[in-house]
Design a protein around this motif. Structure first.
Motif, PDB file in Angstrom:
ATOM      1  N   UNK A 189      21.111  57.422 -21.469  1.00  0.00           N
ATOM      2  CA  UNK A 189      20.754  56.933 -20.967  1.00  0.00           C
ATOM      3  C   UNK A 189      21.805  56.896 -19.680  1.00  0.00           C
ATOM      4  N   UNK A 190      23.171  56.032 -20.472  1.00  0.00           N
ATOM      5  CA  UNK A 190      23.804  55.325 -19.703  1.00  0.00           C
ATOM      6  C   UNK A 190      25.016  56.473 -19.446  1.00  0.00           C
ATOM      7  N   UNK A 191      24.470  57.191 -19.765  1.00  0.00           N
ATOM      8  CA  UNK A 191      26.435  58.385 -20.327  1.00  0.00           C
ATOM      9  C   UNK A 191      25.324  59.812 -19.527  1.00  0.00           C
ATOM     10  N   UNK A 192      24.496  60.082 -19.136  1.00  0.00           N
ATOM     11  CA  UNK A 192      23.216  60.513 -19.041  1.00  0.00           C
ATOM     12  C   UNK A 192      22.990  60.254 -16.637  1.00  0.00           C
ATOM     13  N   UNK A 193      23.272  59.188 -16.932  1.00  0.00           N
ATOM     14  CA  UNK A 193      22.626  59.065 -15.444  1.00  0.00           C
ATOM     15  C   UNK A 193      23.521  58.096 -14.825  1.00  0.00           C
ATOM     16  N   UNK A 194      24.972  57.372 -15.115  1.00  0.00           N
ATOM     17  CA  UNK A 194      26.022  56.514 -15.722  1.00  0.00           C
ATOM     18  C   UNK A 194      25.278  55.494 -14.799  1.00  0.00           C
ATOM     19  N   UNK A 195      26.131  54.809 -14.930  1.00  0.00           N
ATOM     20  CA  UNK A 195      25.175  52.714 -14.563  1.00  0.00           C
ATOM     21  C   UNK A 195      24.302  52.286 -13.510  1.00  0.00           C
ATOM     22  N   UNK A 196      25.180  53.266 -12.649  1.00  0.00           N
ATOM     23  CA  UNK A 196      25.035  52.696 -11.064  1.00  0.00           C
ATOM     24  C   UNK A 196      22.695  53.085 -11.406  1.00  0.00           C
ATOM     25  N   UNK A 197      22.455  54.926 -11.676  1.00  0.00           N
ATOM     26  CA  UNK A 197      21.137  54.660 -11.677  1.00  0.00           C
ATOM     27  C   UNK A 197      20.591  53.812 -12.666  1.00  0.00           C
ATOM     28  N   UNK A 198      21.054  53.762 -13.935  1.00  0.00           N
ATOM     29  CA  UNK A 198      20.063  53.063 -14.782  1.00  0.00           C
ATOM     30  C   UNK A 198      20.114  51.098 -14.016  1.00  0.00           C
ATOM     31  N   UNK A 199      20.965  51.106 -13.094  1.00  0.00           N
ATOM     32  CA  UNK A 199      20.544  49.791 -12.268  1.00  0.00           C
ATOM     33  C   UNK A 199      19.464  50.087 -11.420  1.00  0.00           C
ATOM     34  N   UNK A 200      19.614  51.300 -10.262  1.00  0.00           N
ATOM     35  CA  UNK A 200      19.001  51.152  -9.481  1.00  0.00           C
ATOM     36  C   UNK A 200      17.182  51.323  -9.844  1.00  0.00           C
ATOM     37  N   UNK A 201      17.009  51.999 -11.796  1.00  0.00           N
ATOM     38  CA  UNK A 201      15.458  51.701 -11.787  1.00  0.00           C
ATOM     39  C   UNK A 201      15.118  50.747 -12.725  1.00  0.00           C
ATOM     40  N   UNK A 202      14.148  49.205 -12.377  1.00  0.00           N
ATOM     41  CA  UNK A 202      14.040  48.318 -13.047  1.00  0.00           C
ATOM     42  C   UNK A 202      13.782  48.674 -14.429  1.00  0.00           C
ATOM     43  N   UNK A 203      13.102  49.530 -14.904  1.00  0.00           N
ATOM     44  CA  UNK A 203      12.497  49.705 -16.591  1.00  0.00           C
ATOM     45  C   UNK A 203      14.039  50.017 -17.139  1.00  0.00           C
ATOM     46  N   UNK A 204      14.987  50.669 -16.775  1.00  0.00           N
ATOM     47  CA  UNK A 204      16.163  50.994 -17.675  1.00  0.00           C
ATOM     48  C   UNK A 204      16.660  50.132 -17.383  1.00  0.00           C
ATOM     49  N   UNK A 205      17.191  49.193 -16.304  1.00  0.00           N
ATOM     50  CA  UNK A 205      17.844  48.292 -16.005  1.00  0.00           C
ATOM     51  C   UNK A 205      17.161  46.866 -16.918  1.00  0.00           C
ATOM     52  N   UNK A 206      15.876  46.593 -16.715  1.00  0.00           N
ATOM     53  CA  UNK A 206      15.621  45.056 -18.231  1.00  0.00           C
ATOM     54  C   UNK A 206      15.707  46.338 -19.534  1.00  0.00           C
ATOM     55  N   UNK A 207      15.890  46.904 -19.749  1.00  0.00           N
ATOM     56  CA  UNK A 207      15.678  47.427 -21.579  1.00  0.00           C
ATOM     57  C   UNK A 207      17.149  47.188 -21.633  1.00  0.00           C
ATOM     58  N   UNK A 208      18.081  48.067 -20.854  1.00  0.00           N
ATOM     59  CA  UNK A 208      19.652  48.276 -21.527  1.00  0.00           C
ATOM     60  C   UNK A 208      19.866  47.226 -21.384  1.00  0.00           C
ATOM     61  N   UNK A 209      19.816  46.418 -19.823  1.00  0.00           N
ATOM     62  CA  UNK A 209      21.017  45.187 -19.051  1.00  0.00           C
ATOM     63  C   UNK A 209      20.564  43.548 -19.268  1.00  0.00           C
ATOM     64  N   UNK A 210      19.427  44.060 -18.577  1.00  0.00           N
ATOM     65  CA  UNK A 210      18.732  42.527 -18.436  1.00  0.00           C
ATOM     66  C   UNK A 210      18.268  41.925 -19.876  1.00  0.00           C
ATOM     67  N   UNK A 211      17.114  42.473 -20.801  1.00  0.00           N
ATOM     68  CA  UNK A 211      16.566  41.834 -22.133  1.00  0.00           C
ATOM     69  C   UNK A 211      17.549  41.303 -23.250  1.00  0.00           C
ATOM     70  N   UNK A 212      18.820  42.223 -22.862  1.00  0.00           N
ATOM     71  CA  UNK A 212      19.825  42.270 -24.237  1.00  0.00           C
ATOM     72  C   UNK A 212      20.863  41.331 -23.500  1.00  0.00           C
ATOM     73  N   UNK A 213      21.335  41.023 -22.778  1.00  0.00           N
ATOM     74  CA  UNK A 213      22.128  40.274 -21.951  1.00  0.00           C
ATOM     75  C   UNK A 213      21.328  38.856 -22.262  1.00  0.00           C
ATOM     76  N   UNK A 214      20.120  38.161 -21.217  1.00  0.00           N
ATOM     77  CA  UNK A 214      19.408  37.255 -21.547  1.00  0.00           C
ATOM     78  C   UNK A 214      19.019  36.428 -22.287  1.00  0.00           C
ATOM     79  N   UNK A 215      18.648  37.829 -23.430  1.00  0.00           N
ATOM     80  CA  UNK A 215      18.116  37.440 -24.630  1.00  0.00           C
ATOM     81  C   UNK A 215      19.594  36.402 -25.492  1.00  0.00           C
ATOM     82  N   UNK A 216      20.869  37.450 -25.574  1.00  0.00           N
ATOM     83  CA  UNK A 216      22.326  36.675 -26.096  1.00  0.00           C
ATOM     84  C   UNK A 216      22.655  35.922 -25.751  1.00  0.00           C
ATOM     85  N   UNK A 217      22.493  35.314 -24.006  1.00  0.00           N
ATOM     86  CA  UNK A 217      22.715  34.376 -23.973  1.00  0.00           C
ATOM     87  C   UNK A 217      21.687  32.992 -24.146  1.00  0.00           C
TER      88      UNK A 217
END
Length: 146
Positions: A71-99
């Motif tokens: 989805x990063x390559x298909x939609x771009x980062x802006x579209x991924x960040x605007x969708x709460x589900x995609x943002x959770x699975x692709x950005x928030x969940x991995x980043x916060x859990x690594x922290x």
């Protein structure tokens, strides 16, 4: 393959949460009551560290075989960040859990350098509890409990 890794990641998360809750409560209780740090406490904190790192490795593997990653390559980062589900699975969940895993690792490393029982237990209590809070904050509860 994706479904198998996802299932393993989900079930291993239960073990991580149980161990992390148990290690945090144990450290908080022993620190508050002034009990001694014993070999059992060391093993508990080490086992919690190990299972959390295994979960991180399973999660990273899952992330890179996930169909969502495209989805990063298909939609771009802006579209991924605007969708709460995609943002959770692709950005928030991995980043916060690594922290969270980094906090657990820091707590384990710092506790080994302390000389007194109280100081050792406080480091574990603080960092493991923070790691637990971070992990609980980004679990996709809707998908996990269904």
């Amino acid at each position: 393959m994706y479904e198998t890794i996802q299932l393993l990641h989900s079930y291993w998360a239960y073990l991580v949460l149980v161990m992390l809750i148990f290690a945090s409560i144990n450290a908080i209780y022993k620190s508050a009551t002034g009990k001694e740090y014993k070999a059992k406490d060391f093993r508990l904190s080490l086992f919690t560290l190990i299972v959390s790192h295994i979960q991180l490795l399973i999660g990273l593997l899952l992330y890179f075989v996930s169909p969502r990653l495209q989805l990063f390559s298909e939609l771009g980062m802006g579209a991924v960040m605007k969708d709460s589900i995609n943002r959770l699975y692709l950005v928030e969940h991995p980043l916060v859990n690594i922290i969270a895993i980094v906090l657990i690792t820091i707590g384990y490393s710092k506790h080994k350098k302390k000389l007194t029982s109280t100081a050792k237990l406080k480091k574990i209590a603080i960092f493991y509890s923070l790691g637990l809070i971070f992990l609980l904050s980004r679990i996709p509860w809707d998908a996990w409990l269904s």
